[in-house]
Enzyme design. Sequence first.
Site, PDB file in Angstrom:
ATOM      1  N   GLY A  45      43.223  36.965  40.373  1.00 34.88           N
ATOM      2  CA  GLY A  45      43.035  36.303  41.660  1.00 34.88           C
ATOM      3  C   GLY A  45      44.272  35.492  41.984  1.00 34.88           C
ATOM      4  O   GLY A  45      45.031  35.104  41.089  1.00 34.88           O
ATOM      5  N   GLN A  50      48.872  28.736  46.227  1.00 33.10           N
ATOM      6  CA  GLN A  50      49.594  28.864  44.957  1.00 33.10           C
ATOM      7  C   GLN A  50      51.003  29.417  45.150  1.00 33.10           C
ATOM      8  O   GLN A  50      51.859  29.231  44.266  1.00 33.10           O
ATOM      9  CB  GLN A  50      48.817  29.780  44.006  1.00 33.10           C
ATOM     10  CG  GLN A  50      47.490  29.178  43.512  1.00 33.10           C
ATOM     11  CD  GLN A  50      46.772  30.103  42.574  1.00 33.10           C
ATOM     12  OE1 GLN A  50      46.024  30.970  43.005  1.00 33.10           O
ATOM     13  NE2 GLN A  50      46.993  29.954  41.279  1.00 33.10           N
ATOM     14  N   CYS A  94      44.370  29.116  34.845  1.00 30.05           N
ATOM     15  CA  CYS A  94      44.872  29.144  36.220  1.00 30.05           C
ATOM     16  C   CYS A  94      46.379  29.400  36.181  1.00 30.05           C
ATOM     17  O   CYS A  94      47.092  28.805  35.370  1.00 30.05           O
ATOM     18  CB  CYS A  94      44.588  27.816  36.923  1.00 30.05           C
ATOM     19  SG  CYS A  94      45.165  27.753  38.624  1.00 30.05           S
ATOM     20  N   LEU A  95      46.836  30.265  37.051  1.00 29.09           N
ATOM     21  CA  LEU A  95      48.264  30.576  37.086  1.00 29.09           C
ATOM     22  C   LEU A  95      49.085  29.361  37.512  1.00 29.09           C
ATOM     23  O   LEU A  95      50.297  29.329  37.321  1.00 29.09           O
ATOM     24  CB  LEU A  95      48.517  31.757  38.030  1.00 29.09           C
ATOM     25  CG  LEU A  95      47.813  33.060  37.644  1.00 29.09           C
ATOM     26  CD1 LEU A  95      48.037  34.122  38.694  1.00 29.09           C
ATOM     27  CD2 LEU A  95      48.254  33.553  36.268  1.00 29.09           C
ATOM     28  N   HIS A 136      36.721  30.265  42.047  1.00 27.90           N
ATOM     29  CA  HIS A 136      37.988  29.690  41.607  1.00 27.90           C
ATOM     30  C   HIS A 136      39.023  29.734  42.735  1.00 27.90           C
ATOM     31  O   HIS A 136      39.724  28.753  42.985  1.00 27.90           O
ATOM     32  CB  HIS A 136      38.506  30.453  40.369  1.00 27.90           C
ATOM     33  CG  HIS A 136      39.795  29.954  39.820  1.00 27.90           C
ATOM     34  ND1 HIS A 136      39.895  29.274  38.643  1.00 27.90           N
ATOM     35  CD2 HIS A 136      41.063  30.035  40.310  1.00 27.90           C
ATOM     36  CE1 HIS A 136      41.163  28.940  38.426  1.00 27.90           C
ATOM     37  NE2 HIS A 136      41.885  29.398  39.415  1.00 27.90           N
ATOM     38  N   GLU A 137      39.086  30.888  43.442  1.00 29.74           N
ATOM     39  CA  GLU A 137      40.104  31.039  44.497  1.00 29.74           C
ATOM     40  C   GLU A 137      39.776  30.214  45.731  1.00 29.74           C
ATOM     41  O   GLU A 137      40.674  29.598  46.319  1.00 29.74           O
ATOM     42  CB  GLU A 137      40.251  32.519  44.879  1.00 29.74           C
ATOM     43  CG  GLU A 137      40.665  33.443  43.754  1.00 29.74           C
ATOM     44  CD  GLU A 137      41.858  32.939  42.962  1.00 29.74           C
ATOM     45  OE1 GLU A 137      41.914  33.218  41.755  1.00 29.74           O
ATOM     46  OE2 GLU A 137      42.727  32.231  43.533  1.00 29.74           O
ATOM     47  N   HIS A 140      40.826  26.773  45.403  1.00 30.25           N
ATOM     48  CA  HIS A 140      42.251  26.567  45.712  1.00 30.25           C
ATOM     49  C   HIS A 140      42.453  26.270  47.201  1.00 30.25           C
ATOM     50  O   HIS A 140      43.307  25.463  47.569  1.00 30.25           O
ATOM     51  CB  HIS A 140      43.085  27.802  45.329  1.00 30.25           C
ATOM     52  CG  HIS A 140      43.513  27.858  43.892  1.00 30.25           C
ATOM     53  ND1 HIS A 140      44.319  26.923  43.308  1.00 30.25           N
ATOM     54  CD2 HIS A 140      43.257  28.767  42.925  1.00 30.25           C
ATOM     55  CE1 HIS A 140      44.539  27.240  42.036  1.00 30.25           C
ATOM     56  NE2 HIS A 140      43.892  28.355  41.780  1.00 30.25           N
TER      57      HIS A 140
HETATM   58  O1  K2U Z   1      43.820  31.562  40.724  1.00 28.71           O
HETATM   59  C1  K2U Z   1      44.398  31.775  39.664  1.00 28.71           C
HETATM   60  O2  K2U Z   1      45.128  30.939  39.118  1.00 28.71           O
HETATM   61  C2  K2U Z   1      44.169  33.098  38.931  1.00 28.71           C
HETATM   62  C3  K2U Z   1      43.049  32.878  37.957  1.00 28.71           C
HETATM   63  C4  K2U Z   1      41.790  33.450  38.513  1.00 28.71           C
HETATM   64  C5  K2U Z   1      40.618  33.225  37.620  1.00 28.71           C
HETATM   65  C6  K2U Z   1      40.491  32.105  36.814  1.00 28.71           C
HETATM   66  C7  K2U Z   1      39.364  31.957  36.011  1.00 28.71           C
HETATM   67  C8  K2U Z   1      38.365  32.915  36.009  1.00 28.71           C
HETATM   68  C9  K2U Z   1      38.513  34.023  36.816  1.00 28.71           C
HETATM   69  C10 K2U Z   1      39.634  34.170  37.620  1.00 28.71           C
HETATM   70  C11 K2U Z   1      43.378  33.390  36.553  1.00 28.71           C
HETATM   71  O3  K2U Z   1      44.415  32.715  35.961  1.00 28.71           O
HETATM   72  S1  K2U Z   1      43.752  35.020  36.457  1.00 28.71           S
HETATM   73  C12 K2U Z   1      43.892  35.160  34.699  1.00 28.71           C
HETATM   74  C13 K2U Z   1      42.610  35.724  34.181  1.00 28.71           C
HETATM   75  C14 K2U Z   1      42.610  37.061  33.842  1.00 28.71           C
HETATM   76  C15 K2U Z   1      41.427  37.643  33.427  1.00 28.71           C
HETATM   77  C16 K2U Z   1      40.257  36.902  33.353  1.00 28.71           C
HETATM   78  C17 K2U Z   1      40.267  35.557  33.692  1.00 28.71           C
HETATM   79  C18 K2U Z   1      41.453  34.948  34.106  1.00 28.71           C
HETATM   80 ZN    ZN Z   2      43.928  29.154  39.836  1.00 35.28          ZN
END
Ligand code: K2U
Ligand code: ZN
Length: 170
Positions: A45, A50, A94-95, A136-137, A140
């Site tokens: 996501g 971001q 979170c990225l 989560h998104e 943001h």
């Molecule tokens: O928004 C973001 O920073 C990307 C997030 C999205 C996300 C966070 C937690 C749970 C689900 C989605 C992640 O950093 S993407 C990395 C990731 C990859 C596989 C599973 C969970 C998180």
């Molecule tokens: Zn995030």
Amino acid sequence: MSLTILRHPDPVLRKIAAPIPEVTDEIRELAAAMAETMYRAEGIGLAAPQIGRSIRLITVDVTGPERREGLLTLINPELTPLPEAGYVEGEEGCLSVEDYRAKVRRYASVALSALDANGAPVRLEAEGLLAVCLQHEVDHLEGKLFIDHLSRLKRSMYEARLRKRLRNNA
Ligand code: K2U
Ligand code: ZN
């Protein structure tokens, strides 16, 4: 083209993102660049704040960067929790929040209403990883990070570690 992902405590991550009045070619091009950035960062996501754009645009693909089979480009997304489905607790990262993961409680199921990249309505009910990712998104877009859902103690421990890292890197 890969975009630069902002890191907490960048103030742009704390702004409430503005609605998108019209789905233009510029929005479509930005969404495509966001999807590429998300995949390269091995994310499932990404929200426009971001990458420094405080507008209500997210990309999601829970099939992951290897498969890339489930890309959703969502404009002005709105989530309605389905509380009868209960809650789930899972570890999140979170990225934009480096080197930190923690358990977060989310609604198990949500109803999504948005526009797609062509400006057409999208309505679906999500559960599982998609429901968690959407929450989560959309957080943001409200200037919220997953660390905001932590207990006061865990949050203070994280912020102390972040301050130390920022001092060491200064
Ligand atoms: O928004 C973001 O920073 C990307 C997030 C999205 C996300 C966070 C937690 C749970 C689900 C989605 C992640 O950093 S993407 C990395 C990731 C990859 C596989 C599973 C969970 C998180
Ligand atoms: Zn995030």
